[in-house]
Design a protein around this motif. Structure first.
Motif, short mmCIF file in Angstrom:
data_model
loop_
_atom_site.label_atom_id
_atom_site.label_comp_id
_atom_site.label_asym_id
_atom_site.label_seq_id
_atom_site.Cartn_x
_atom_site.Cartn_y
_atom_site.Cartn_z
N TRP A 1 0.86 -1.22 -0.22
CA TRP A 1 0.09 -0.11 -0.07
C TRP A 1 0.91 1.27 -0.02
O TRP A 1 1.71 1.34 0.81
CB TRP A 1 -1.02 -0.10 1.16
CG TRP A 1 -1.69 1.09 1.35
CD1 TRP A 1 -1.62 2.34 1.90
CD2 TRP A 1 -3.20 1.11 0.86
NE1 TRP A 1 -2.67 3.11 1.84
CE2 TRP A 1 -3.64 2.58 1.14
CE3 TRP A 1 -3.99 0.33 0.23
CZ2 TRP A 1 -4.90 2.96 1.02
CZ3 TRP A 1 -5.34 0.70 -0.05
CH2 TRP A 1 -5.67 1.93 0.59
N ILE A 2 0.65 2.07 -1.07
CA ILE A 2 1.41 3.33 -0.86
C ILE A 2 0.64 4.44 -1.62
O ILE A 2 -0.40 4.28 -2.46
CB ILE A 2 2.77 3.28 -1.87
CG1 ILE A 2 3.54 4.57 -1.58
CG2 ILE A 2 2.46 3.02 -3.35
CD1 ILE A 2 4.91 4.46 -2.21
N GLU A 3 0.49 5.55 -0.74
CA GLU A 3 -0.41 6.49 -1.37
C GLU A 3 0.86 7.81 -1.66
O GLU A 3 1.64 8.18 -1.08
CB GLU A 3 -1.18 7.17 -0.01
CG GLU A 3 -2.12 6.02 0.49
CD GLU A 3 -2.81 6.76 1.93
OE1 GLU A 3 -2.64 7.89 2.17
OE2 GLU A 3 -3.43 5.81 2.68
N THR B 1 -4.88 12.45 -4.87
CA THR B 1 -4.06 11.19 -4.20
C THR B 1 -4.16 9.94 -4.87
O THR B 1 -5.59 9.54 -5.31
CB THR B 1 -4.72 11.14 -2.64
OG1 THR B 1 -4.62 12.25 -2.05
CG2 THR B 1 -3.89 9.86 -1.99
N VAL B 2 -3.29 9.20 -5.13
CA VAL B 2 -3.24 8.03 -5.90
C VAL B 2 -2.58 6.89 -5.01
O VAL B 2 -1.71 7.07 -4.55
CB VAL B 2 -2.32 8.30 -7.47
CG1 VAL B 2 -2.59 6.93 -8.14
CG2 VAL B 2 -2.96 9.06 -8.38
N VAL B 3 -3.52 5.98 -4.81
CA VAL B 3 -3.02 4.80 -4.11
C VAL B 3 -2.60 3.66 -4.87
O VAL B 3 -3.60 3.18 -5.91
CB VAL B 3 -4.02 4.43 -3.11
CG1 VAL B 3 -3.72 3.00 -2.35
CG2 VAL B 3 -4.66 5.45 -2.37
N SER B 4 -1.47 2.91 -4.84
CA SER B 4 -1.23 1.80 -5.67
C SER B 4 -1.28 0.60 -4.25
O SER B 4 -0.55 0.95 -3.41
CB SER B 4 0.14 1.81 -6.15
OG SER B 4 0.56 0.25 -6.73
N ALA C 1 -9.59 11.24 -4.42
CA ALA C 1 -8.51 10.23 -4.55
C ALA C 1 -8.66 8.81 -5.23
O ALA C 1 -10.06 8.62 -5.55
CB ALA C 1 -8.54 9.61 -3.02
N VAL C 2 -7.92 8.05 -5.93
CA VAL C 2 -8.29 7.00 -6.57
C VAL C 2 -7.44 5.85 -5.92
O VAL C 2 -6.20 5.87 -5.93
CB VAL C 2 -8.06 7.28 -8.16
CG1 VAL C 2 -6.41 7.74 -8.39
CG2 VAL C 2 -8.22 6.01 -8.81
#
Length: 281
Positions: A105-107, A118-121, A158-159
């Protein structure tokens, strides 16, 4: 390598974001990821299963702004966000120390002409029913559910993108009846996505038609790219036939007649191709 591209328009200008499970960043580069990125014209890239150190990611993506969270186990998992735009801040914490989120998890807060996106992988555990691996997966999904309202606080954009390892509805998985007792399609797992996405129920014929239309547009635009990635995406001969006929404008009913299949089977193949390409609406 499998990927999906989406366009975000609630920012000052359209932004193209891709999510790619690279299955090893160095292998993905050797298999042509750079060419895929050039064709997709991507602004922001969410990566999963990076399986590398930051220096390897930097070598693979020269000129990109990068943030990366490496797995504690060498050669396993790992997530990153790469951006052509400035990254203002980034975070990797998801819950307390009981949540196994390292490398998963990284934001990244990205500055889009003064607006924050904000993009979260995310790379959710695959799990295994009745084992500690499944407990870790539920712990991760619980933490993810708690985090989502914070990301959306005050109307912030955010996505969350990534390899989420859960099939939400029967259309999302091949042979769903044979998988209802297996990790990835367990009722408890699917219930999380009812809450995340809304309990829309199973798709009706109208929704299937829209999915087929979306597929036609995607296959027409990216036909050559899809075929060039065949060895990576793992499309079988029947799926390639479906892609070809769909790209030529044939409907599911017409393809069913051509190939001697039912229309439902054709739609299932289309859904399977979209899953392998990790295409989402």
């Amino acid at each position: 390598m499998s990927g999906a591209v989406a366009t975000v328009e609630r920012v000052p200008r359209p932004i193209r974001i891709a999510s790619v499970n690279v299955n090893g960043i160095r292998a993905a580069v050797r298999n042509g990821m750079a060419g895929w990125l050039d064709q997709a014209d991507v602004d922001i890239l969410a990566l999963q299963e990076v399986r590398a150190e930051l220096s390897h990611v930097e070598s693979a993506l020269p000129g990109w702004n990068l943030v990366h969270d490496e797995s504690l186990t060498k050669g396993r998992s790992g997530v990153a966000v790469a951006s052509r735009l400035p990254i203002a801040a980034w975070r990797v914490e998801l819950g307390d120390e009981t949540v196994d989120s390292r490398g998963r998890w990284i934001e990244a807060d990205i500055d889009v002409d003064g607006e924050r996106l904000t993009v979260v992988s995310a790379y959710v555990h695959s799990g295994e029913d009745g084992t500690p691996r499944q407990d870790a997966k539920y712990g991760f999904l619980d933490a993810m559910e708690r985090r989502m309202p914070d990301l959306a606080a005050d109307g912030s954009l955010a996505v969350i993108m990534g390899d989420l390892n859960v099939g939400h509805r029967t259309l999302d998985i091949k042979n769903w009846k044979g998988n209802v007792k297996k990790a990835g399609f367990l009722p408890r797992e699917r219930a999380y996505f009812d809450r995340f996405l809304g309990d829309a129920g199973e798709p009706d014929r109208g929704e299937l038609a829209l999915i087929a239309l979306d597929a036609a547009l995607i296959f027409q635009r990216y036909y050559e790219v899809i075929l060039s990635l065949d060895s990576i995406t793992g499309l079988n001969d029947r799926e390639i036939q479906i892609v070809r006929w769909t790209s030529e404008g044939k409907t599911s009913a017409e393809i069913a007649i051509i190939l001697g299949l039912s229309e439902h089977t054709v739609n299932s193949y289309i859904a399977a191709v979209l899953r392998k390409l990790h295409v989402v609406n």
